[in-house]
Design an enzyme around this catalytic site. Sequence first.
Site, PDB file in Angstrom:
ATOM      1  CG  HIS A   1     -14.667  28.535  20.246  1.00 35.83           C
ATOM      2  ND1 HIS A   1     -13.407  28.486  21.410  1.00 35.83           N
ATOM      3  CD2 HIS A   1     -15.349  30.247  20.817  1.00 35.83           C
ATOM      4  CE1 HIS A   1     -14.033  29.334  21.952  1.00 35.83           C
ATOM      5  NE2 HIS A   1     -14.387  31.063  21.653  1.00 35.83           N
ATOM      6  CB  ILE A   2     -12.495  23.694  16.018  1.00 36.77           C
ATOM      7  CG1 ILE A   2     -11.222  24.112  15.764  1.00 36.77           C
ATOM      8  CG2 ILE A   2     -13.309  22.073  14.773  1.00 36.77           C
ATOM      9  CD1 ILE A   2     -10.250  23.024  16.096  1.00 36.77           C
TER      10      ILE A   2
ATOM     11  CE1 TYR B   1     -12.790  21.425  20.436  1.00 34.09           C
ATOM     12  CE2 TYR B   1     -11.835  18.999  21.456  1.00 34.09           C
ATOM     13  CZ  TYR B   1     -12.684  20.168  21.534  1.00 34.09           C
ATOM     14  OH  TYR B   1     -12.737  21.101  22.274  1.00 34.09           O
TER      15      TYR B   1
ATOM     16  NE  ARG C   1     -17.513  20.452  23.321  1.00 35.33           N
ATOM     17  CZ  ARG C   1     -17.012  20.065  23.083  1.00 35.33           C
ATOM     18  NH1 ARG C   1     -15.906  21.666  22.477  1.00 35.33           N
ATOM     19  NH2 ARG C   1     -16.241  19.658  24.132  1.00 35.33           N
TER      20      ARG C   1
ATOM     21  CB  ALA D   1     -10.341  25.082  28.235  1.00 38.84           C
TER      22      ALA D   1
ATOM     23  N   PRO E   1      -3.923  26.352  24.066  1.00 41.36           N
ATOM     24  CG  PRO E   1      -5.271  25.987  26.776  1.00 41.36           C
ATOM     25  CD  PRO E   1      -4.924  27.267  25.592  1.00 41.36           C
ATOM     26  CG  ASN E   2      -5.297  20.609  26.069  1.00 36.20           C
ATOM     27  OD1 ASN E   2      -4.053  20.154  26.427  1.00 36.20           O
ATOM     28  ND2 ASN E   2      -6.348  21.026  27.107  1.00 36.20           N
TER      29      ASN E   2
ATOM     30  NE  ARG F   1      -9.367  19.098  23.410  1.00 29.78           N
ATOM     31  CZ  ARG F   1      -9.357  20.100  23.004  1.00 29.78           C
ATOM     32  NH1 ARG F   1      -9.094  21.509  22.675  1.00 29.78           N
ATOM     33  NH2 ARG F   1      -9.805  20.282  24.091  1.00 29.78           N
TER      34      ARG F   1
ATOM     35  CD  GLU G   1     -14.297  34.012  21.989  1.00 30.32           C
ATOM     36  OE1 GLU G   1     -14.670  35.537  21.879  1.00 30.32           O
ATOM     37  OE2 GLU G   1     -14.696  33.329  22.305  1.00 30.32           O
TER      38      GLU G   1
ATOM     39  CG  ASN H   1      -9.648  27.063  19.170  1.00 34.24           C
ATOM     40  OD1 ASN H   1      -9.563  27.779  20.994  1.00 34.24           O
ATOM     41  ND2 ASN H   1      -9.435  27.060  18.696  1.00 34.24           N
TER      42      ASN H   1
HETATM   43  C1  DQA Z   1     -12.850  24.521  21.651  1.00 35.73           C
HETATM   44  C2  DQA Z   1     -13.478  24.525  22.955  1.00 35.73           C
HETATM   45  C3  DQA Z   1     -13.470  25.350  24.258  1.00 35.73           C
HETATM   46  O1  DQA Z   1     -14.342  24.576  25.382  1.00 35.73           O
HETATM   47  C4  DQA Z   1     -12.534  23.964  24.255  1.00 35.73           C
HETATM   48  O2  DQA Z   1     -11.600  24.312  25.542  1.00 35.73           O
HETATM   49  C5  DQA Z   1     -11.115  23.882  23.584  1.00 35.73           C
HETATM   50  C6  DQA Z   1     -11.714  23.922  21.926  1.00 35.73           C
HETATM   51  C7  DQA Z   1     -13.089  24.333  19.952  1.00 35.73           C
HETATM   52  O3  DQA Z   1     -12.559  25.373  19.312  1.00 35.73           O
HETATM   53  O4  DQA Z   1     -13.978  23.873  20.105  1.00 35.73           O
HETATM   54  O5  DQA Z   1      -9.703  23.599  23.983  1.00 35.73           O
HETATM   55  O6  DQA Z   1     -12.486  26.218  21.864  1.00 35.73           O
END
Ligand code: DQA
Length: 149
Positions: free
Chosen positions: A105-106, A23, A112, A82, A10-11, A18, A103, A79
């Site tokens: 995460h950027i 990111y 955070r 959330a 998502p997102n 964003r 897994e 990725n």
């Molecule tokens: C994320 C980190 C997550 O906490 C966040 O909700 C994202 C992006 C990252 O790529 O850093 O949507 O997965």
Amino acid sequence: MKKILVLNGPNLNLLGTREPAQYGHETLADVERMCKEAGHKLGVAVECRQSNHEGQLIDWIHEAGQEIAAGKMIGVVMNPGAYTHTSIALHDAVKGANVTLIELHISNVHAREEFRHHSYISPAARGIIVGLGVKGYPLAIEALVGLSG
Ligand code: DQA
């Protein structure tokens, strides 16, 4: 040619606009291009998908499990956005479908908010790449190819 699936949750379709301080400025299209280029160099086909829907990601993980079992796929880079911090269903899907998963995460989720420190996915993952920006994606592809021997 064997395949790697890159899943973005998502997102992540909003990459580029964003929260660029978290990111970066690369778009999802840029990320997918980097992944395909990395695959090309390593001799694997890279397929990229993004969804804002948990059930869709679960269905794709189940499909990947079948392709891995059939020897057609090496594994999945995901990725989970959330859903990382909320989804027992995604955890169960990765385990249940026996998916070799990196897994990713950027951002450095550990630097955070506290609600980002816990991942439901990590215990089901083969490895984790965190906080290296979008450059983590080609590294994850390289890692999966390395793991496949
Ligand atoms: C994320 C980190 C997550 O906490 C966040 O909700 C994202 C992006 C990252 O790529 O850093 O949507 O997965």
